[in-house]
Write a protein that holds these residues in place. Structure first.
Motif, mmCIF file in Angstrom:
data_model
loop_
_atom_site.group_PDB
_atom_site.id
_atom_site.type_symbol
_atom_site.label_atom_id
_atom_site.label_comp_id
_atom_site.label_asym_id
_atom_site.label_seq_id
_atom_site.Cartn_x
_atom_site.Cartn_y
_atom_site.Cartn_z
ATOM 1 N N ARG A 167 0.717 -1.381 -0.011
ATOM 2 C CA ARG A 167 0.058 0.091 -0.007
ATOM 3 C C ARG A 167 0.843 1.340 -0.116
ATOM 4 O O ARG A 167 0.448 2.359 -0.126
ATOM 5 C CB ARG A 167 -0.982 0.015 1.176
ATOM 6 N N PHE A 168 2.356 1.213 0.106
ATOM 7 C CA PHE A 168 3.029 2.216 0.243
ATOM 8 C C PHE A 168 4.098 2.172 -1.150
ATOM 9 O O PHE A 168 4.812 1.236 -1.204
ATOM 10 C CB PHE A 168 3.846 2.338 1.406
ATOM 11 N N SER A 169 3.610 2.726 -2.008
ATOM 12 C CA SER A 169 4.478 2.644 -3.446
ATOM 13 C C SER A 169 5.675 3.365 -3.380
ATOM 14 O O SER A 169 6.289 4.290 -2.933
ATOM 15 C CB SER A 169 3.393 3.211 -4.601
ATOM 16 N N LYS A 170 6.790 2.750 -4.317
ATOM 17 C CA LYS A 170 7.934 3.433 -4.463
ATOM 18 C C LYS A 170 7.983 4.174 -5.742
ATOM 19 O O LYS A 170 8.937 4.859 -5.975
ATOM 20 C CB LYS A 170 8.920 2.193 -4.679
ATOM 21 N N ASP A 171 7.094 4.367 -6.495
ATOM 22 C CA ASP A 171 6.886 5.172 -7.621
ATOM 23 C C ASP A 171 6.865 6.564 -7.573
ATOM 24 O O ASP A 171 5.938 7.094 -6.832
ATOM 25 C CB ASP A 171 5.839 4.638 -8.542
ATOM 26 N N PRO A 172 7.909 7.537 -7.751
ATOM 27 C CA PRO A 172 7.687 8.748 -7.543
ATOM 28 C C PRO A 172 6.899 9.536 -8.418
ATOM 29 O O PRO A 172 6.376 10.781 -7.809
ATOM 30 C CB PRO A 172 9.231 9.291 -7.785
ATOM 31 N N ALA A 173 6.337 8.882 -9.277
ATOM 32 C CA ALA A 173 5.195 9.484 -10.097
ATOM 33 C C ALA A 173 4.036 9.858 -9.196
ATOM 34 O O ALA A 173 3.268 10.825 -9.663
ATOM 35 C CB ALA A 173 4.779 8.698 -11.409
ATOM 36 N N ARG A 174 3.892 9.265 -8.288
ATOM 37 C CA ARG A 174 2.558 9.092 -7.563
ATOM 38 C C ARG A 174 2.635 10.387 -6.642
ATOM 39 O O ARG A 174 1.539 10.821 -6.193
ATOM 40 C CB ARG A 174 2.393 8.044 -6.717
ATOM 41 N N ALA A 175 3.836 10.958 -6.484
ATOM 42 C CA ALA A 175 3.856 12.249 -5.674
ATOM 43 C C ALA A 175 4.520 13.282 -6.538
ATOM 44 O O ALA A 175 5.266 14.259 -5.916
ATOM 45 C CB ALA A 175 4.514 11.983 -4.357
ATOM 46 N N GLY A 193 6.955 11.391 -16.717
ATOM 47 C CA GLY A 193 7.855 10.652 -17.618
ATOM 48 C C GLY A 193 9.119 10.876 -17.733
ATOM 49 O O GLY A 193 9.907 10.184 -18.224
ATOM 50 N N ASP A 194 9.578 12.469 -17.464
ATOM 51 C CA ASP A 194 10.939 12.471 -17.476
ATOM 52 C C ASP A 194 11.851 11.827 -16.633
ATOM 53 O O ASP A 194 13.167 12.001 -16.625
ATOM 54 C CB ASP A 194 11.252 14.075 -17.204
ATOM 55 N N ARG A 195 11.217 11.273 -15.399
ATOM 56 C CA ARG A 195 11.850 10.473 -14.435
ATOM 57 C C ARG A 195 12.886 9.452 -15.013
ATOM 58 O O ARG A 195 13.715 8.967 -14.542
ATOM 59 C CB ARG A 195 11.106 9.837 -13.632
ATOM 60 N N ALA A 196 12.515 9.075 -16.358
ATOM 61 C CA ALA A 196 13.415 7.978 -17.165
ATOM 62 C C ALA A 196 14.597 8.360 -17.244
ATOM 63 O O ALA A 196 15.500 7.544 -17.468
ATOM 64 C CB ALA A 196 12.500 7.616 -18.474
ATOM 65 N N ASP A 197 14.991 9.662 -17.478
ATOM 66 C CA ASP A 197 16.174 10.235 -17.793
ATOM 67 C C ASP A 197 17.291 9.902 -16.606
ATOM 68 O O ASP A 197 18.233 9.554 -16.802
ATOM 69 C CB ASP A 197 16.295 11.600 -17.762
ATOM 70 N N TYR A 198 16.787 9.867 -15.186
ATOM 71 C CA TYR A 198 17.769 9.404 -13.931
ATOM 72 C C TYR A 198 17.081 8.638 -13.147
ATOM 73 O O TYR A 198 17.967 8.481 -12.088
ATOM 74 C CB TYR A 198 18.442 10.642 -13.661
ATOM 75 N N LEU A 199 15.816 8.481 -12.872
ATOM 76 C CA LEU A 199 15.116 7.898 -11.854
ATOM 77 C C LEU A 199 14.444 6.513 -11.906
ATOM 78 O O LEU A 199 13.842 5.820 -11.112
ATOM 79 C CB LEU A 199 14.108 8.843 -11.255
ATOM 80 N N TYR A 200 14.560 5.674 -13.268
ATOM 81 C CA TYR A 200 14.130 4.685 -13.458
ATOM 82 C C TYR A 200 14.833 3.612 -13.153
ATOM 83 O O TYR A 200 15.517 3.096 -13.985
ATOM 84 C CB TYR A 200 13.458 4.649 -14.880
ATOM 85 N N HIS A 201 15.034 3.281 -11.917
ATOM 86 C CA HIS A 201 15.714 2.027 -11.473
ATOM 87 C C HIS A 201 14.960 1.210 -10.357
ATOM 88 O O HIS A 201 13.744 1.800 -10.183
ATOM 89 C CB HIS A 201 17.128 2.513 -10.842
ATOM 90 N N VAL A 202 15.565 0.058 -9.944
ATOM 91 C CA VAL A 202 14.885 -0.749 -9.160
ATOM 92 C C VAL A 202 14.475 -0.163 -7.731
ATOM 93 O O VAL A 202 13.370 -0.676 -7.343
ATOM 94 C CB VAL A 202 15.691 -1.995 -8.757
ATOM 95 N N ALA A 203 15.061 0.708 -7.214
ATOM 96 C CA ALA A 203 14.492 1.528 -6.077
ATOM 97 C C ALA A 203 13.454 2.405 -6.108
ATOM 98 O O ALA A 203 12.750 2.663 -5.027
ATOM 99 C CB ALA A 203 15.826 2.032 -5.413
ATOM 100 N N ASN A 204 12.993 2.628 -7.390
ATOM 101 C CA ASN A 204 11.879 3.646 -7.638
ATOM 102 C C ASN A 204 10.624 2.847 -8.376
ATOM 103 O O ASN A 204 9.944 3.564 -9.028
ATOM 104 C CB ASN A 204 12.326 4.716 -8.299
ATOM 105 N N THR A 205 10.687 1.642 -8.296
ATOM 106 C CA THR A 205 9.716 1.120 -8.889
ATOM 107 C C THR A 205 9.042 -0.172 -8.351
ATOM 108 O O THR A 205 9.383 -0.545 -7.012
ATOM 109 C CB THR A 205 10.163 0.278 -10.303
ATOM 110 N N ASP A 206 7.714 -0.610 -8.480
ATOM 111 C CA ASP A 206 6.995 -1.387 -7.758
ATOM 112 C C ASP A 206 6.687 -2.769 -8.757
ATOM 113 O O ASP A 206 7.023 -2.484 -9.955
ATOM 114 C CB ASP A 206 5.441 -0.832 -7.599
#
Length: 426
Positions: A66-74, A89-102
């Motif tokens: 119930r607590f998401s790691k996806d920064p797009a939600r905030a 969608g710009d997060r793909a440039d530097y934030l799309y990694h295992v610690a920021n995904t569900d």
């Protein structure tokens, strides 16, 4: 300083947190925990977080879907505070990694990364880590004054050298990472004139790794596959699936930043704890077989990572009697959880013989830190060899003069002046 609480059904004030950790934040955590296990806090940059101080609740949230790691939600909240820019969608440039995904994206990425970052690979690094540490200690022994900055001459070069060798980064480029990592890990309001901003740090690191990945892709290898993790990640597959270019760049940036800074802090915080508790230093010096367990105690007592990374409530969730609303950003206080008397007996006491020690320094659940085995090995070797070589290590300045880095997630020293006091006859 407090301010009126927004209309969320709670009449407690919002606590405004200062930038970065205090020299001793644990008294503040104890004070806050006496008022409640969950607090609504506001950072100087305006970002609101819900801070969880309790061990049991923090451990549960680490593994709660119930607590998401996806920064797009905030995203809007993070953008307004200066942590991100552009659109989600710009997060793909530097934030799309295992610690920021569900899941399922997290499951896929973790599986691919796991093929390259294994416990076996880390254990095989032990001789090289000892070799690097020994070389640094040799140079420390020749210090004319007998006083050195442990950060500059030991913990940082040890962690950086080892991480760069594991990833396959040329030695010539390693010093750049100190500047980049400092910029990336500092909160937006901590940037001073003339220093690199968070965005500039990300951009520099991204450009470097994009170029390095291109070079490694183009290289022709004869014989066995290259041993470095970056090359292994480039070639890692699972049923035909591979990391995309964006995922590769983001993943290596994560591994370099998260693999270097916490290890530096672990060695420094552990050494400082021992110098502040000479009876524990003497015990560890006389019984070096306790070192592995002592590292776990350092991770609990004064962890290198103070706060968890961002989580976002995907629905209203009641935590310890407080309702955290959907869309709220949640941070778990790893440092406070480690001093929770309900889980750790005599929690404020450093005890290198403690054996019941399920701390949360590396998280819990599916996002448990992939680099935990490496950090543990480097902490064990780094602190163990330091004490063996300099058994009378002591602090070379008043403890209150030590400066802590202005980062909210990490807990690390700017410098750590120590007296080596090399035994006669060496």
């Amino acid at each position: 300083m407090d301010e009126p609480f927004p209309a969320t059904g709670d009449d407690r004030p919002v606590r405004v947190l200062a930038t970065g950790p205090e020299a001793d934040p644990y008294a503040l955590y104890e004070e806050m925990r006496a008022e409640g296990l969950v607090h609504h806090v506001r950072e100087p940059n305006g970002l609101h977080r819900w801070l969880v101080l309790d061990y049991a609740e923090a451990r549960e949230i680490f593994a709660d879907a119930r607590f998401s790691k996806d920064p797009a939600r905030a995203w809007e909240q993070l953008r307004d505070a200066g942590y991100v820019s552009g659109e989600p969608g710009d997060r793909a440039d530097y934030l799309y990694h295992v610690a920021n995904t569900d899941p399922p994206d997290h499951t896929r990425l973790r599986k691919l990364i796991g093929k390259a970052f294994t416990t076996r690979r880390v254990e095989a690094m032990r001789p090289r880590i000892r070799e690097v540490a020994a070389g640094l200690l040799d140079r420390m022994e020749t210090a004319e004054t007998g006083t050195v900055d442990l950060v500059d001459v030991y913990s940082h070069p040890l962690a950086t050298t080892v991480m760069c060798e594991i990833l396959g980064i040329p030695a010539l480029d390693r010093e750049s990472f100190r500047t980049w990592a400092t910029a990336i890990l500092s909160p937006p309001e901590a940037a001073a004139r003339g220093t690199m901003s968070k965005a500039e740090g990300y951009a520099a690191m991204r450009a470097f790794f994009t170029d390095l990945i291109g070079q490694k892709r183009a290289a022709v290898h004869d014989g066995p596959a290259p041993a470095d993790v970056l090359s292994a990640l480039i070639h890692a597959t699972d049923d035909g699936d591979q990391l995309t270019e964006t995922e590769l760049v983001s993943t290596v940036m994560l591994l370099m930043s998260a693999g270097q800074e916490p290890t530096v802090n672990l060695i420094n915080n552990g050494a400082l704890a021992l110098m502040n508790h000479p009876e524990q230093l003497a015990l560890l010096r006389d019984k070096p077989e306790l070192t592995r367990g002592a590292v776990e105690e350092f991770l609990r007592y004064d962890p290198p990572v103070q706060l968890s990374t961002t989580r976002v409530a995907v629905e209203d969730v009641e935590v310890a009697g407080t309702v955290i609303p959907a869309g709220a950003i949640v941070a778990l206080s790893i440092a406070a959880a480690g001093r929770d008397e309900n889980r750790f007996a005599d929690a404020d006491r450093l005890d290198v013989t403690r054996d019941d020690n399920p701390h949360l320094a590396f998280g819990h659940g599916i996002h448990h830190c992939v680099g935990a085995p490496l950090a543990r090995v480097q902490g064990e070797i780094g602190i163990g060899m330091l004490i063996e070589r300099f058994p009378r290590l002591s602090l070379a300045c008043p403890a209150e003069d030590l400066r802590w880095r202005p980062t909210r997630i990490m807990r690390g020293l700017v410098e750590l002046p120590v007296r080596l006091d090399t035994p006669p006859g060496r």
